[in-house]
Design an enzyme around this catalytic site. Structure first.
Site, PDB file in Angstrom:
ATOM      1  N   CYS A  72       0.810  -1.217   0.000  1.00  0.00           N
ATOM      2  CA  CYS A  72       0.000   0.000   0.000  1.00  0.00           C
ATOM      3  C   CYS A  72       0.841   1.264   0.000  1.00  0.00           C
ATOM      4  O   CYS A  72       2.024   1.244   0.328  1.00  0.00           O
ATOM      5  CB  CYS A  72      -0.876   0.051   1.248  1.00  0.00           C
ATOM      6  SG  CYS A  72      -1.943  -1.360   1.425  1.00  0.00           S
ATOM      7  N   GLY A 129       0.528  -0.044  -5.050  1.00  0.00           N
ATOM      8  CA  GLY A 129      -0.744  -0.758  -5.023  1.00  0.00           C
ATOM      9  C   GLY A 129      -1.604  -0.315  -6.182  1.00  0.00           C
ATOM     10  O   GLY A 129      -1.925   0.867  -6.280  1.00  0.00           O
ATOM     11  N   ASN A 183      -0.433   1.492   5.572  1.00  0.00           N
ATOM     12  CA  ASN A 183       0.556   0.733   4.816  1.00  0.00           C
ATOM     13  C   ASN A 183       1.305  -0.133   5.811  1.00  0.00           C
ATOM     14  O   ASN A 183       1.831   0.370   6.797  1.00  0.00           O
ATOM     15  CB  ASN A 183       1.516   1.687   4.096  1.00  0.00           C
ATOM     16  CG  ASN A 183       2.690   0.972   3.428  1.00  0.00           C
ATOM     17  OD1 ASN A 183       3.760   1.540   3.294  1.00  0.00           O
ATOM     18  ND2 ASN A 183       2.499  -0.254   3.004  1.00  0.00           N
ATOM     19  N   GLY A 184       1.349  -1.430   5.520  1.00  0.00           N
ATOM     20  CA  GLY A 184       2.000  -2.357   6.440  1.00  0.00           C
ATOM     21  C   GLY A 184       1.085  -3.533   6.687  1.00  0.00           C
ATOM     22  O   GLY A 184       0.102  -3.724   5.967  1.00  0.00           O
ATOM     23  N   TYR A 233      13.324  -3.379  -4.364  1.00  0.00           N
ATOM     24  CA  TYR A 233      12.272  -3.475  -5.366  1.00  0.00           C
ATOM     25  C   TYR A 233      11.123  -2.492  -5.174  1.00  0.00           C
ATOM     26  O   TYR A 233      10.612  -1.939  -6.135  1.00  0.00           O
ATOM     27  CB  TYR A 233      11.688  -4.892  -5.352  1.00  0.00           C
ATOM     28  CG  TYR A 233      10.424  -5.048  -6.184  1.00  0.00           C
ATOM     29  CD1 TYR A 233      10.497  -5.235  -7.561  1.00  0.00           C
ATOM     30  CD2 TYR A 233       9.162  -4.984  -5.590  1.00  0.00           C
ATOM     31  CE1 TYR A 233       9.347  -5.362  -8.330  1.00  0.00           C
ATOM     32  CE2 TYR A 233       8.009  -5.108  -6.354  1.00  0.00           C
ATOM     33  CZ  TYR A 233       8.104  -5.300  -7.721  1.00  0.00           C
ATOM     34  OH  TYR A 233       6.973  -5.414  -8.467  1.00  0.00           O
TER      35      TYR A 233
HETATM   36  P1  AMP Z   1       8.524 -14.670  -9.910  1.00  0.00           P
HETATM   37  O1  AMP Z   1       8.166 -14.728 -11.341  1.00  0.00           O
HETATM   38  O2  AMP Z   1       7.436 -15.264  -9.031  1.00  0.00           O
HETATM   39  O3  AMP Z   1       9.863 -15.262  -9.593  1.00  0.00           O
HETATM   40  O4  AMP Z   1       8.555 -13.130  -9.481  1.00  0.00           O
HETATM   41  C1  AMP Z   1       9.716 -12.382  -9.668  1.00  0.00           C
HETATM   42  C2  AMP Z   1       9.374 -11.073 -10.310  1.00  0.00           C
HETATM   43  O5  AMP Z   1       8.359 -10.417  -9.582  1.00  0.00           O
HETATM   44  C3  AMP Z   1      10.585 -10.159 -10.340  1.00  0.00           C
HETATM   45  O6  AMP Z   1      10.746  -9.720 -11.675  1.00  0.00           O
HETATM   46  C4  AMP Z   1      10.248  -9.018  -9.431  1.00  0.00           C
HETATM   47  O7  AMP Z   1      10.555  -7.772 -10.020  1.00  0.00           O
HETATM   48  C5  AMP Z   1       8.775  -9.108  -9.180  1.00  0.00           C
HETATM   49  N1  AMP Z   1       8.448  -8.990  -7.744  1.00  0.00           N
HETATM   50  C6  AMP Z   1       9.207  -9.280  -6.681  1.00  0.00           C
HETATM   51  N2  AMP Z   1       8.549  -9.057  -5.533  1.00  0.00           N
HETATM   52  C7  AMP Z   1       7.320  -8.609  -5.866  1.00  0.00           C
HETATM   53  C8  AMP Z   1       6.170  -8.194  -5.127  1.00  0.00           C
HETATM   54  N3  AMP Z   1       6.168  -8.216  -3.799  1.00  0.00           N
HETATM   55  N4  AMP Z   1       5.078  -7.786  -5.812  1.00  0.00           N
HETATM   56  C9  AMP Z   1       5.073  -7.794  -7.163  1.00  0.00           C
HETATM   57  N5  AMP Z   1       6.128  -8.163  -7.925  1.00  0.00           N
HETATM   58  C10 AMP Z   1       7.250  -8.578  -7.286  1.00  0.00           C
END
Ligand code: AMP
Length: 485
Positions: free
Chosen positions: A16, A42, A117-118, A257
């Protein structure tokens, strides 16, 4: 439904962003702009509550800020010179409109609205106690316990009640609230999620990240400190310290990220940290290659750092289509299979015949990496070496970042070599914890003076996980969002 988001079948989603402003004739419009800048925190729902002294007006919507808060018909009724707003990553479904924040409640002192947020780690436990005492919950969010704890508090003022409520909750919270002609911002004692103070002329602003100050032309004043409550009033900002102090544990994944690269977080540029992680990666895991290619957009700053440190040319060898919605209705399996191509396409001329270093920020389930490696090979790469600008994600986050349960995390189940096999790369390496800490400006991970939460990598959870202590609760917590009508 063809999904382009790797987390679609998860349950808990609580990423969030928050924004609050007091004393500006265009409070709601500025809040909408601020939320737009925080959209990365979000994308599935947004809400604004505006206050015209003691008259409250609100609008909540599923979907993105720009699609829901630009029409005159929506904005004109959001009258008043104070407003708070919230963007949220929520599960899809019409019933969840009632989960969209800010939450609003009528107290005997007047209206009160709250954006969070949290994630609270004892919310389910508190909820059970409150329900036994007769409280009727109308949402399935963890945040609503704060409102009921305030309602059952004996505190004399809204501030007393809020403090009373927050002393009972555990977990991560950066909150914005509006009540009694004040806008209140609060950060949990560990400071897990960011919250900053800004100033626009004579007007005070609170928001999750500095990029939301930039968009409205406000100046950054300072971070709200962990454990601090700031009360914006007509006479200025009051600062309170109502909680037992704790060792600061800011979420290190915000740097990797989550936060926007143009934000300054805890006094440090997010972009700069990401580039430094890329440099560390190049030093720790060098490869003799022709080209460094980021997985856009999340891998870009680290890839720039990797290229700069290694001297290997940087190219945008994968192009991201920015017009992909989160979901895409698809009639046939054949088209569903094209999945990844909706979002990313190989820039063949910069890949064909080359030894490629691919840089991304994290591997969660491994879906993205596997598809991207395959795409780059099909575009003619001779070798594909994957470099990840975070340590392996082995543990779930309970403090507000959406991660699947740990059984679904690739790194929880497989060794790095097994992961390499799964994504079919020629080599795979993750920045070490030491490298990550050097990149954020620490000598290394020193448990005695830890300033960050890195639980997703280490399993070292700084705040109690009360709701997960009991196995029965655990099932209930994870199914709450789905089953509640
Ligand atoms: P995956 O395909 O499940 O390994 O997800 C990895 C990808 O998701 C990476 O390219 C990240 O940039 C992105 N990512 C990592 N953490 C999150 C998150 N909490 N929410 C959305 N995207 C994420």
């Amino acid at each position: 439904m063809l999904t382009t988001n790797p987390f679609d079948d998860d349950k808990l989603r609580e990423e969030c962003g928050v924004f609050g402003i007091l004393g500006h004739g265009s409070a709601a419009a500025l809040t909408a702009l601020g939320l737009h800048a925080l959209q990365h925190r979000g994308q599935e729902a947004a809400g604004i509550v505006a206050a015209d002294r003691d008259q409250f007006h609100s609008h909540h919507a599923l979907g993105q800020v720009g699609d829901n808060f630009s029409a005159e018909t929506v904005m004109a009724p959001l009258k008043g010179d104070a407003a708070i707003g919230h963007v949220r990553y929520a599960t899809t479904g019409a019933t969840l409109l009632r989960n969209v924040q800010p939450l609003y409640a009528d107290f005997e002192f007047g209206g009160f609205a709250l954006g969070h947020n949290g994630n609270l780690t004892n919310a389910y436990t508190l909820r059970k106690q409150l329900v036994r005492r007769g409280c009727l919950f109308r949402s399935t969010t963890d945040t609503e316990v704060i409102v009921h704890l305030m309602a059952t508090s004996r505190g004399g003022t809204v501030i007393d009640r809020l403090i009373d409520a927050l002393r009972q909750v555990e977990g991560a919270f950066s909150l914005v609230c509006i009540a009694q002609d004040t806008v209140i911002g609060v950060r949990d004692p560990y400071g897990v999620r960011p919250l900053v103070l800004g100033r626009l002329g004579d007007t005070d602003v609170i928001c999750s990240e500095t990029c939301a100050l930039d968009i409205i032309g406000a100046d950054f004043v300072r971070d709200v400190e962990p454990g601090e409550m700031v009360v914006l009033t007509r006479d200025g900002v009051q600062s309170l310290r109502p909680f037992q102090p704790q060792q600061r544990r800011f979420c290190i994944f915000e740097y990797i990220y989550f936060a926007r690269p143009d934000s300054m977080v805890e006094g440090t540029s997010v972009y700069e940290v990401r580039k430094r992680i890329g440099r560390e990666l190049a030093l720790e895991f060098p490869v003799d290659a022709d080209v460094v290619i980021p997985v856009p957009d999340s891998g870009v700053p680290a890839a720039i750092g990797y290229a700069a440190e290694s001297g290997i040319p940087f190219e945008l060898g994968i192009i991201r289509n920015h017009y992909v919605g989160r979901t895409f209705i698809e009639p046939t399996d054949h088209i569903r299979h094209l999945g990844v191509k909706l979002k990313h396409n190989a820039n063949r001329r910069f890949i064909d015949g080359k030894t490629v270093i691919l840089v991304d920020d994290s591997i969660v389930r491994g879906t993205t990496s596997k598809k991207i490696v395959d795409m780059v090979r099909r575009a003619g790469a001779r070798e594909v070496h994957m470099r990840i600008s975070s340590p392996p994600t082995r543990h779930s986050c309970f403090y507000g970042i959406d991660t699947p349960e740990k059984e679904k995390l690739l790194a929880h189940n497989l060794s790095v070599e097994e992961m390499r096999g799964f994504i079919e790369a020629d080599s795979l390496a993750f920045v070490t914890i030491g490298g990550l800490y050097r990149a954020v400006g620490e000598g290394g991970r020193d448990p005695a003076k830890m300033r960050y939460c890195d639980a997703c990598f280490t399993g070292d959870y700084p705040i109690r996980l009360t709701d997960w202590d009991d196995a029965a609760n655990q099932v209930a917590v994870s199914s709450l969002a789905e089953t509640a009508p």
